[in-house]
Design a protein around this motif. Sequence first.
Motif, mmCIF file in Angstrom:
data_model
loop_
_atom_site.group_PDB
_atom_site.id
_atom_site.type_symbol
_atom_site.label_atom_id
_atom_site.label_comp_id
_atom_site.label_asym_id
_atom_site.label_seq_id
_atom_site.Cartn_x
_atom_site.Cartn_y
_atom_site.Cartn_z
ATOM 1 N N SER A 52 0.854 -1.209 0.072
ATOM 2 C CA SER A 52 -0.069 -0.037 0.098
ATOM 3 C C SER A 52 0.930 1.304 -0.008
ATOM 4 C CB SER A 52 -0.979 0.002 1.267
ATOM 5 O OG SER A 52 -1.285 1.223 1.451
ATOM 6 N N PHE A 53 0.446 2.401 -0.537
ATOM 7 C CA PHE A 53 1.042 3.556 -0.750
ATOM 8 C C PHE A 53 0.478 4.555 0.294
ATOM 9 C CE2 PHE A 53 2.266 1.851 -4.975
ATOM 10 C CZ PHE A 53 3.959 1.668 -4.297
ATOM 11 N N ALA A 54 -0.585 4.212 1.285
ATOM 12 C CA ALA A 54 -1.145 4.999 2.088
ATOM 13 C C ALA A 54 -0.317 5.488 2.786
ATOM 14 C CB ALA A 54 -1.949 4.283 2.696
ATOM 15 N N PRO A 55 -0.464 6.911 3.676
ATOM 16 C CA PRO A 55 0.350 7.190 4.788
ATOM 17 C C PRO A 55 1.103 6.283 5.751
ATOM 18 C CG PRO A 55 -1.119 8.568 4.229
ATOM 19 C CD PRO A 55 -1.685 7.447 3.544
ATOM 20 N N GLY A 56 2.426 6.066 5.812
ATOM 21 C CA GLY A 56 2.882 5.241 6.956
ATOM 22 C C GLY A 56 3.355 3.859 6.124
ATOM 23 N N HIS A 57 3.180 3.501 4.899
ATOM 24 C CA HIS A 57 3.348 2.427 4.471
ATOM 25 C C HIS A 57 4.565 2.708 3.333
ATOM 26 C CE1 HIS A 57 -0.174 0.200 6.177
ATOM 27 N NE2 HIS A 57 -0.774 1.242 6.193
ATOM 28 N N ALA A 58 4.248 1.846 2.033
ATOM 29 C CA ALA A 58 5.380 2.039 1.223
ATOM 30 C C ALA A 58 5.691 3.377 0.366
ATOM 31 C CB ALA A 58 5.333 1.243 -0.081
ATOM 32 N N LEU A 59 6.754 3.779 0.432
ATOM 33 C CA LEU A 59 7.016 5.018 -0.252
ATOM 34 C C LEU A 59 6.811 5.117 -1.797
ATOM 35 C CD1 LEU A 59 8.227 8.198 0.375
ATOM 36 C CD2 LEU A 59 10.283 7.157 -0.079
ATOM 37 N N HIS A 60 6.051 5.984 -2.309
ATOM 38 C CA HIS A 60 5.835 5.937 -3.626
ATOM 39 C C HIS A 60 6.847 6.833 -4.535
ATOM 40 C CE1 HIS A 60 3.615 6.673 -7.517
ATOM 41 N NE2 HIS A 60 3.022 5.524 -7.264
ATOM 42 N N LEU A 61 7.153 6.273 -5.642
ATOM 43 C CA LEU A 61 8.183 7.141 -6.253
ATOM 44 C C LEU A 61 8.051 8.569 -6.457
ATOM 45 C CD1 LEU A 61 10.941 7.392 -8.212
ATOM 46 C CD2 LEU A 61 9.596 6.607 -9.820
ATOM 47 N N ILE A 62 6.760 8.830 -6.883
ATOM 48 C CA ILE A 62 6.246 10.169 -6.820
ATOM 49 C C ILE A 62 6.337 10.855 -5.622
ATOM 50 C CG2 ILE A 62 4.236 11.949 -7.489
ATOM 51 C CD1 ILE A 62 3.619 9.566 -9.589
ATOM 52 N N GLN A 63 5.927 10.382 -4.635
ATOM 53 C CA GLN A 63 6.183 11.123 -3.292
ATOM 54 C C GLN A 63 7.663 11.375 -2.901
ATOM 55 O OE1 GLN A 63 4.899 8.318 -0.122
ATOM 56 N NE2 GLN A 63 4.924 10.139 1.430
ATOM 57 N N ALA A 64 8.316 10.593 -3.123
ATOM 58 C CA ALA A 64 10.026 10.661 -3.005
ATOM 59 C C ALA A 64 10.586 11.907 -3.727
ATOM 60 C CB ALA A 64 10.644 9.454 -3.290
ATOM 61 N N ARG A 65 10.007 11.806 -5.249
ATOM 62 C CA ARG A 65 10.481 12.989 -6.195
ATOM 63 C C ARG A 65 9.783 14.153 -5.850
ATOM 64 N NH1 ARG A 65 10.771 10.601 -12.171
ATOM 65 N NH2 ARG A 65 12.979 10.139 -11.977
ATOM 66 N N ILE A 66 8.679 14.349 -5.457
ATOM 67 C CA ILE A 66 8.106 15.519 -4.922
ATOM 68 C C ILE A 66 8.914 16.084 -3.739
ATOM 69 C CG2 ILE A 66 6.263 15.089 -3.665
ATOM 70 C CD1 ILE A 66 4.565 17.326 -5.468
ATOM 71 N N ALA A 67 9.168 15.388 -2.816
ATOM 72 C CA ALA A 67 9.652 15.825 -1.609
ATOM 73 C C ALA A 67 11.030 16.101 -2.024
ATOM 74 C CB ALA A 67 9.869 14.629 -0.535
#
Length: 115
Positions: A29-44
């Motif tokens: 899951s990519f829900a908060p607290g689960h696996a880190l999504h590529l887009i989430q990492a890139r935008i951060a």
Amino acid sequence: MSTPLNRLSPLPVRERAACMCSHGGRCSSFAPGHALHLIQARIASATPAGWIDALVESADASSGDLVVRTLEGEAHALWNGAGAALEAAPGTPVALHARYGVLAVGGTQFNVAAV
């Protein structure tokens, strides 16, 4: 003659998408607290002004709960099911991107949920 389409109702589809980290498997899951999504990492990474330096105040590896305190003294209670509490012992320096829910412990980034 065409074959009839077997359509699944939304309920079985949602049940099959349940995260496996609660059963000891790899997080699906990519829900908060689960696996880190590529887009989430890139935008951060693309918004460096959002990173806050902090120190781990407490970490409970069995529950996945962490408390990090910024250098200004603000505490952030976080949860991660992918092992952030195993990597970040109390006193470990970390960086938190609160807007996008990313915690960096050394070179590893985790998706975190604010508790």
